[in-house]
Design a protein around this motif. Structure first.
Motif, PDB file in Angstrom:
ATOM      1  N   MET A   1      -0.388  -3.766   3.744  1.00  0.00           N
ATOM      2  CA  MET A   1      -1.595  -2.982   3.966  1.00  0.00           C
ATOM      3  C   MET A   1      -2.666  -3.871   4.598  1.00  0.00           C
ATOM      4  SD  MET A   1      -3.871  -0.752   1.278  1.00  0.00           S
ATOM      5  CE  MET A   1      -2.652   0.491   1.005  1.00  0.00           C
ATOM      6  N   ASP A   2      -3.357  -3.327   5.551  1.00  0.00           N
ATOM      7  CA  ASP A   2      -4.427  -4.043   6.237  1.00  0.00           C
ATOM      8  C   ASP A   2      -5.513  -4.429   5.242  1.00  0.00           C
ATOM      9  OD1 ASP A   2      -7.014  -4.279   7.714  1.00  0.00           O
ATOM     10  OD2 ASP A   2      -5.709  -3.912   9.429  1.00  0.00           O
ATOM     11  N   GLU A   3      -6.103  -5.610   5.429  1.00  0.00           N
ATOM     12  CA  GLU A   3      -7.137  -6.084   4.507  1.00  0.00           C
ATOM     13  C   GLU A   3      -8.362  -5.173   4.484  1.00  0.00           C
ATOM     14  OE1 GLU A   3      -8.185 -10.190   4.933  1.00  0.00           O
ATOM     15  OE2 GLU A   3      -6.094 -10.775   5.095  1.00  0.00           O
ATOM     16  N   LYS A   4      -8.663  -4.551   5.619  1.00  0.00           N
ATOM     17  CA  LYS A   4      -9.830  -3.668   5.682  1.00  0.00           C
ATOM     18  C   LYS A   4      -9.614  -2.385   4.894  1.00  0.00           C
ATOM     19  CE  LYS A   4     -11.209  -4.971  10.313  1.00  0.00           C
ATOM     20  NZ  LYS A   4     -11.366  -4.470  11.668  1.00  0.00           N
ATOM     21  N   MET A   5      -8.368  -1.974   4.784  1.00  0.00           N
ATOM     22  CA  MET A   5      -8.069  -0.727   4.088  1.00  0.00           C
ATOM     23  C   MET A   5      -8.127  -0.944   2.581  1.00  0.00           C
ATOM     24  SD  MET A   5      -5.070   0.894   6.399  1.00  0.00           S
ATOM     25  CE  MET A   5      -4.885   2.301   5.344  1.00  0.00           C
ATOM     26  N   SER A   6      -8.722  -0.015   1.913  1.00  0.00           N
ATOM     27  CA  SER A   6      -8.811  -0.081   0.459  1.00  0.00           C
ATOM     28  C   SER A   6      -7.986   1.045  -0.126  1.00  0.00           C
ATOM     29  CB  SER A   6     -10.267   0.057   0.021  1.00  0.00           C
ATOM     30  OG  SER A   6     -11.039  -0.951   0.594  1.00  0.00           O
ATOM     31  N   LYS A   7      -7.315   0.741  -1.197  1.00  0.00           N
ATOM     32  CA  LYS A   7      -6.463   1.732  -1.843  1.00  0.00           C
ATOM     33  C   LYS A   7      -7.316   2.753  -2.595  1.00  0.00           C
ATOM     34  CE  LYS A   7      -2.185   1.779  -4.454  1.00  0.00           C
ATOM     35  NZ  LYS A   7      -1.532   2.743  -3.602  1.00  0.00           N
ATOM     36  N   VAL A   8      -6.964   4.019  -2.393  1.00  0.00           N
ATOM     37  CA  VAL A   8      -7.622   5.119  -3.090  1.00  0.00           C
ATOM     38  C   VAL A   8      -6.692   5.561  -4.209  1.00  0.00           C
ATOM     39  CG1 VAL A   8      -8.546   7.456  -2.869  1.00  0.00           C
ATOM     40  CG2 VAL A   8      -8.769   5.859  -0.983  1.00  0.00           C
ATOM     41  N   ASP A   9      -7.260   5.844  -5.358  1.00  0.00           N
ATOM     42  CA  ASP A   9      -6.483   6.297  -6.503  1.00  0.00           C
ATOM     43  C   ASP A   9      -5.726   7.584  -6.140  1.00  0.00           C
ATOM     44  OD1 ASP A   9      -5.532   7.323  -8.916  1.00  0.00           O
ATOM     45  OD2 ASP A   9      -7.335   6.774 -10.020  1.00  0.00           O
ATOM     46  N   PRO A  10      -4.397   7.586  -6.244  1.00  0.00           N
ATOM     47  CA  PRO A  10      -3.619   8.783  -5.894  1.00  0.00           C
ATOM     48  C   PRO A  10      -4.017  10.011  -6.708  1.00  0.00           C
ATOM     49  CG  PRO A  10      -2.177   6.898  -6.234  1.00  0.00           C
ATOM     50  CD  PRO A  10      -3.555   6.471  -6.634  1.00  0.00           C
ATOM     51  N   LYS A  11      -4.450   9.824  -7.938  1.00  0.00           N
ATOM     52  CA  LYS A  11      -4.888  10.964  -8.761  1.00  0.00           C
ATOM     53  C   LYS A  11      -6.121  11.617  -8.154  1.00  0.00           C
ATOM     54  CE  LYS A  11      -3.189   8.756 -12.901  1.00  0.00           C
ATOM     55  NZ  LYS A  11      -3.595   7.926 -14.007  1.00  0.00           N
ATOM     56  N   LEU A  12      -7.009  10.775  -7.608  1.00  0.00           N
ATOM     57  CA  LEU A  12      -8.211  11.292  -6.950  1.00  0.00           C
ATOM     58  C   LEU A  12      -7.828  12.105  -5.721  1.00  0.00           C
ATOM     59  CD1 LEU A  12     -11.313  11.403  -6.635  1.00  0.00           C
ATOM     60  CD2 LEU A  12     -11.159   9.262  -5.371  1.00  0.00           C
ATOM     61  N   LEU A  13      -6.876  11.613  -4.953  1.00  0.00           N
ATOM     62  CA  LEU A  13      -6.444  12.324  -3.750  1.00  0.00           C
ATOM     63  C   LEU A  13      -5.895  13.707  -4.079  1.00  0.00           C
ATOM     64  CD1 LEU A  13      -4.713   9.490  -1.708  1.00  0.00           C
ATOM     65  CD2 LEU A  13      -7.012  10.413  -1.427  1.00  0.00           C
ATOM     66  N   ASP A  14      -5.226  13.827  -5.212  1.00  0.00           N
ATOM     67  CA  ASP A  14      -4.682  15.122  -5.620  1.00  0.00           C
ATOM     68  C   ASP A  14      -5.779  16.128  -5.938  1.00  0.00           C
ATOM     69  OD1 ASP A  14      -2.098  14.225  -5.319  1.00  0.00           O
ATOM     70  OD2 ASP A  14      -1.817  13.784  -7.441  1.00  0.00           O
ATOM     71  N   LEU A  15      -6.943  15.641  -6.352  1.00  0.00           N
ATOM     72  CA  LEU A  15      -8.043  16.520  -6.745  1.00  0.00           C
ATOM     73  C   LEU A  15      -8.950  16.924  -5.581  1.00  0.00           C
ATOM     74  CD1 LEU A  15      -9.153  14.703 -10.012  1.00  0.00           C
ATOM     75  CD2 LEU A  15      -7.786  16.786  -9.837  1.00  0.00           C
ATOM     76  N   LEU A  16      -8.996  16.091  -4.553  1.00  0.00           N
ATOM     77  CA  LEU A  16      -9.923  16.330  -3.454  1.00  0.00           C
ATOM     78  C   LEU A  16      -9.461  17.463  -2.541  1.00  0.00           C
ATOM     79  CD1 LEU A  16     -10.826  12.697  -2.366  1.00  0.00           C
ATOM     80  CD2 LEU A  16     -12.280  14.321  -3.576  1.00  0.00           C
ATOM     81  N   VAL A  17     -10.420  18.250  -2.082  1.00  0.00           N
ATOM     82  CA  VAL A  17     -10.166  19.295  -1.087  1.00  0.00           C
ATOM     83  C   VAL A  17     -11.231  19.176  -0.002  1.00  0.00           C
ATOM     84  CG1 VAL A  17      -9.094  20.905  -2.710  1.00  0.00           C
ATOM     85  CG2 VAL A  17     -11.554  21.016  -2.321  1.00  0.00           C
ATOM     86  N   CYS A  18     -10.981  19.786   1.110  1.00  0.00           N
ATOM     87  CA  CYS A  18     -11.947  19.783   2.202  1.00  0.00           C
ATOM     88  C   CYS A  18     -13.204  20.529   1.750  1.00  0.00           C
ATOM     89  CB  CYS A  18     -11.340  20.464   3.427  1.00  0.00           C
ATOM     90  SG  CYS A  18     -12.506  20.655   4.792  1.00  0.00           S
ATOM     91  N   PRO A  19     -14.377  19.920   1.891  1.00  0.00           N
ATOM     92  CA  PRO A  19     -15.601  20.597   1.458  1.00  0.00           C
ATOM     93  C   PRO A  19     -15.940  21.821   2.311  1.00  0.00           C
ATOM     94  CG  PRO A  19     -16.116  18.488   2.486  1.00  0.00           C
ATOM     95  CD  PRO A  19     -14.631  18.569   2.372  1.00  0.00           C
TER      96      PRO A  19
END
Length: 62
Positions: A1-19
């Motif tokens: 993974m690129d150093e600039k990229m930060s890992k996002v919690d997969p559980k959070l991704l499951d909860l997010l929807v397009c606003p």
């Protein structure tokens, strides 16, 4: 993974929807964005935090 990229919690991704559409989002690891195909918008992820503002989103061109 690129150093600039930060890992996002997969559980959070499951909860997010397009606003805008309340639709599902897909993760574009290469661009470090959450993509709403329906809204044709890509929301940036900065320092591991998804920026879920339409004003910050990139318009997806054909």
């Amino acid at each position: 993974m690129d150093e600039k990229m930060s890992k996002v919690d997969p559980k959070l991704l499951d909860l997010l929807v397009c606003p805008l559409t309340k639709g599902t989002l897909s993760l574009d690891r290469e661009r470090n964005e959450l993509v709403s195909e329906r809204a044709r918008l890509a929301y940036p992820i900065r320092d591991g935090i998804p920026i879920m503002l339409v004003s910050e989103a990139r318009k997806i061109e054909d």
